[in-house]
Design an enzyme around this catalytic site. Sequence first.
Site, PDB file in Angstrom:
ATOM      1  N   SER A 111       0.825  -1.212   0.000  1.00  0.00           N
ATOM      2  CA  SER A 111       0.000   0.000   0.000  1.00  0.00           C
ATOM      3  C   SER A 111       0.855   1.255   0.000  1.00  0.00           C
ATOM      4  O   SER A 111       1.694   1.436   0.877  1.00  0.00           O
ATOM      5  CB  SER A 111      -0.853   0.077   1.268  1.00  0.00           C
ATOM      6  OG  SER A 111      -1.775  -0.955   1.311  1.00  0.00           O
TER       7      SER A 111
ATOM      8  N   HIS B 223      -5.239  -9.429  -2.150  1.00  0.00           N
ATOM      9  CA  HIS B 223      -5.345  -9.654  -0.710  1.00  0.00           C
ATOM     10  C   HIS B 223      -6.445 -10.660  -0.389  1.00  0.00           C
ATOM     11  O   HIS B 223      -7.461 -10.731  -1.082  1.00  0.00           O
ATOM     12  CB  HIS B 223      -5.693  -8.342   0.012  1.00  0.00           C
ATOM     13  CG  HIS B 223      -4.668  -7.262  -0.152  1.00  0.00           C
ATOM     14  ND1 HIS B 223      -4.735  -6.342  -1.170  1.00  0.00           N
ATOM     15  CD2 HIS B 223      -3.566  -6.968   0.575  1.00  0.00           C
ATOM     16  CE1 HIS B 223      -3.698  -5.514  -1.059  1.00  0.00           C
ATOM     17  NE2 HIS B 223      -2.978  -5.875  -0.015  1.00  0.00           N
TER      18      HIS B 223
ATOM     19  N   TYR C 236      -8.454 -10.211   2.039  1.00  0.00           N
ATOM     20  CA  TYR C 236      -9.655  -9.448   2.434  1.00  0.00           C
ATOM     21  C   TYR C 236     -10.499  -9.014   1.248  1.00  0.00           C
ATOM     22  O   TYR C 236     -11.650  -8.618   1.417  1.00  0.00           O
ATOM     23  CB  TYR C 236      -9.297  -8.244   3.323  1.00  0.00           C
ATOM     24  CG  TYR C 236      -8.440  -7.168   2.690  1.00  0.00           C
ATOM     25  CD1 TYR C 236      -8.947  -6.328   1.708  1.00  0.00           C
ATOM     26  CD2 TYR C 236      -7.126  -6.991   3.093  1.00  0.00           C
ATOM     27  CE1 TYR C 236      -8.159  -5.345   1.134  1.00  0.00           C
ATOM     28  CE2 TYR C 236      -6.329  -6.022   2.535  1.00  0.00           C
ATOM     29  CZ  TYR C 236      -6.849  -5.191   1.545  1.00  0.00           C
ATOM     30  OH  TYR C 236      -6.067  -4.237   0.984  1.00  0.00           O
ATOM     31  N   GLU C 237      -9.932  -9.081   0.045  1.00  0.00           N
ATOM     32  CA  GLU C 237     -10.731  -8.767  -1.147  1.00  0.00           C
ATOM     33  C   GLU C 237     -11.592  -9.954  -1.565  1.00  0.00           C
ATOM     34  O   GLU C 237     -12.379  -9.833  -2.511  1.00  0.00           O
ATOM     35  CB  GLU C 237      -9.809  -8.378  -2.301  1.00  0.00           C
ATOM     36  CG  GLU C 237      -9.044  -7.083  -2.057  1.00  0.00           C
ATOM     37  CD  GLU C 237      -7.998  -6.845  -3.127  1.00  0.00           C
ATOM     38  OE1 GLU C 237      -8.304  -6.142  -4.102  1.00  0.00           O
ATOM     39  OE2 GLU C 237      -6.875  -7.368  -2.988  1.00  0.00           O
TER      40      GLU C 237
ATOM     41  N   ALA D 220       2.761  -2.136   4.109  1.00  0.00           N
ATOM     42  CA  ALA D 220       2.480  -1.166   5.163  1.00  0.00           C
ATOM     43  C   ALA D 220       1.966  -1.967   6.354  1.00  0.00           C
ATOM     44  O   ALA D 220       1.230  -2.937   6.176  1.00  0.00           O
ATOM     45  CB  ALA D 220       1.428  -0.170   4.693  1.00  0.00           C
TER      46      ALA D 220
ATOM     47  N   MET E  81      -1.847  -7.199   6.662  1.00  0.00           N
ATOM     48  CA  MET E  81      -2.869  -8.033   6.008  1.00  0.00           C
ATOM     49  C   MET E  81      -2.355  -8.670   4.714  1.00  0.00           C
ATOM     50  O   MET E  81      -3.145  -8.968   3.823  1.00  0.00           O
ATOM     51  CB  MET E  81      -4.096  -7.184   5.697  1.00  0.00           C
ATOM     52  CG  MET E  81      -4.629  -6.396   6.892  1.00  0.00           C
ATOM     53  SD  MET E  81      -5.999  -5.307   6.426  1.00  0.00           S
ATOM     54  CE  MET E  81      -6.133  -4.275   7.902  1.00  0.00           C
TER      55      MET E  81
ATOM     56  N   HIS F 287      -7.310   4.402   6.811  1.00  0.00           N
ATOM     57  CA  HIS F 287      -6.540   4.058   5.617  1.00  0.00           C
ATOM     58  C   HIS F 287      -5.832   5.289   5.062  1.00  0.00           C
ATOM     59  O   HIS F 287      -4.707   5.192   4.563  1.00  0.00           O
ATOM     60  CB  HIS F 287      -7.474   3.435   4.567  1.00  0.00           C
ATOM     61  CG  HIS F 287      -6.743   2.844   3.400  1.00  0.00           C
ATOM     62  ND1 HIS F 287      -5.805   1.841   3.534  1.00  0.00           N
ATOM     63  CD2 HIS F 287      -6.800   3.118   2.079  1.00  0.00           C
ATOM     64  CE1 HIS F 287      -5.313   1.528   2.344  1.00  0.00           C
ATOM     65  NE2 HIS F 287      -5.907   2.289   1.441  1.00  0.00           N
TER      66      HIS F 287
HETATM   67  N1  HPA Z   1      -2.957  -3.158  11.184  1.00  0.00           N
HETATM   68  C1  HPA Z   1      -3.032  -3.948  10.100  1.00  0.00           C
HETATM   69  N2  HPA Z   1      -2.608  -3.583   8.912  1.00  0.00           N
HETATM   70  C2  HPA Z   1      -2.078  -2.363   8.782  1.00  0.00           C
HETATM   71  C3  HPA Z   1      -1.973  -1.477   9.854  1.00  0.00           C
HETATM   72  C4  HPA Z   1      -2.445  -1.892  11.123  1.00  0.00           C
HETATM   73  O1  HPA Z   1      -2.373  -1.177  12.137  1.00  0.00           O
HETATM   74  N3  HPA Z   1      -1.392  -0.350   9.381  1.00  0.00           N
HETATM   75  C5  HPA Z   1      -1.148  -0.551   8.064  1.00  0.00           C
HETATM   76  N4  HPA Z   1      -1.559  -1.770   7.694  1.00  0.00           N
END
Ligand code: HPA
Length: 287
Positions: free
Chosen positions: A45, A98, A100-101, A128, A226, A262
């Site tokens: 990300s 991902h 989650y998608e 990230a 994730m 986000h």
């Molecule tokens: N948790 C999970 N995924 C993330 C986070 C978080 O705090 N920050 C960026 N991606």
Amino acid sequence: MSAARAFELGREISPAEQASHLGELVAAVRARTALEPRVGLVLGSGLGGLADEMQVEMAIPFGDLPGWPPATAPGHAGRLLFGRLAGVPAVIQQGRFHLYEGHSAGFVVQPVLLMGLLGAGIVVLTNAAGGVNPAFGAGTLMVIHDHLNLTGRHPLIGSNDPAIGERFPDMTRVWDPDLGARLLTASEVENVPLASGVYACLTGPSYETPAEVRMLATLGADAVGMSTVPEAIAAHWAGMRVCGISLVTNPGAGITGAQLSHAEVLAAADAAGPRLARVIARFVAEL
Ligand code: HPA
């Protein structure tokens, strides 16, 4: 020629099915570029900026490849870039798939397996992440030296293909110690601080609760996100050498009491992205 394989969201792909999917993907790539990457890079990300450092010879949108959809997550461009990074032939996955998608774990790992078949013996995974270790605030870069797969999912479930990898692959050194050391050296040369730690992968898409972040700390995690872990498992299974860096964009939920968003994650990734790009470009240059 038969019609291109259609994308089917969430379709489980066993290890034994990967070869036929990957054969089509290799053919589709080879119809557009003969470049043989030595290294594959997966950009998380907001980290797409590393692509600006590459001399791109060919860009292939995910949607042009058989069985792949356009990327949908905000902050993810959704294409494979072939070219030279610091003079080294490379492929960059700009944006990723991902869990989650709604993608299956077997699907999420196809890009790294494709990179391997195209010639990349090394994969660099970036993401990230939230900081679980209280010392890892926003902007911390962390080389991943081990992981916790807390997704309840696994890319190698189903019939195995022993031509690609073992049924019960060892995970003692999924994160290649030599490559990790080279990342640390690259960071020293670039004068960019680089911490080291354990990355915990959950499916998301919600961020964690404060209790979950405390649990992750107890379990030995330093950062949480994730992505990344399915790809690392599959690439290691397939015999690729794996390394990676998390960019901590925020302290984990509950550590400061601030709410997570986000937009904040993307802004922090944008701010620290150039530092990460320098470390990775230096690492690749010295391969
Ligand atoms: N948790 C999970 N995924 C993330 C986070 C978080 O705090 N920050 C960026 N991606």
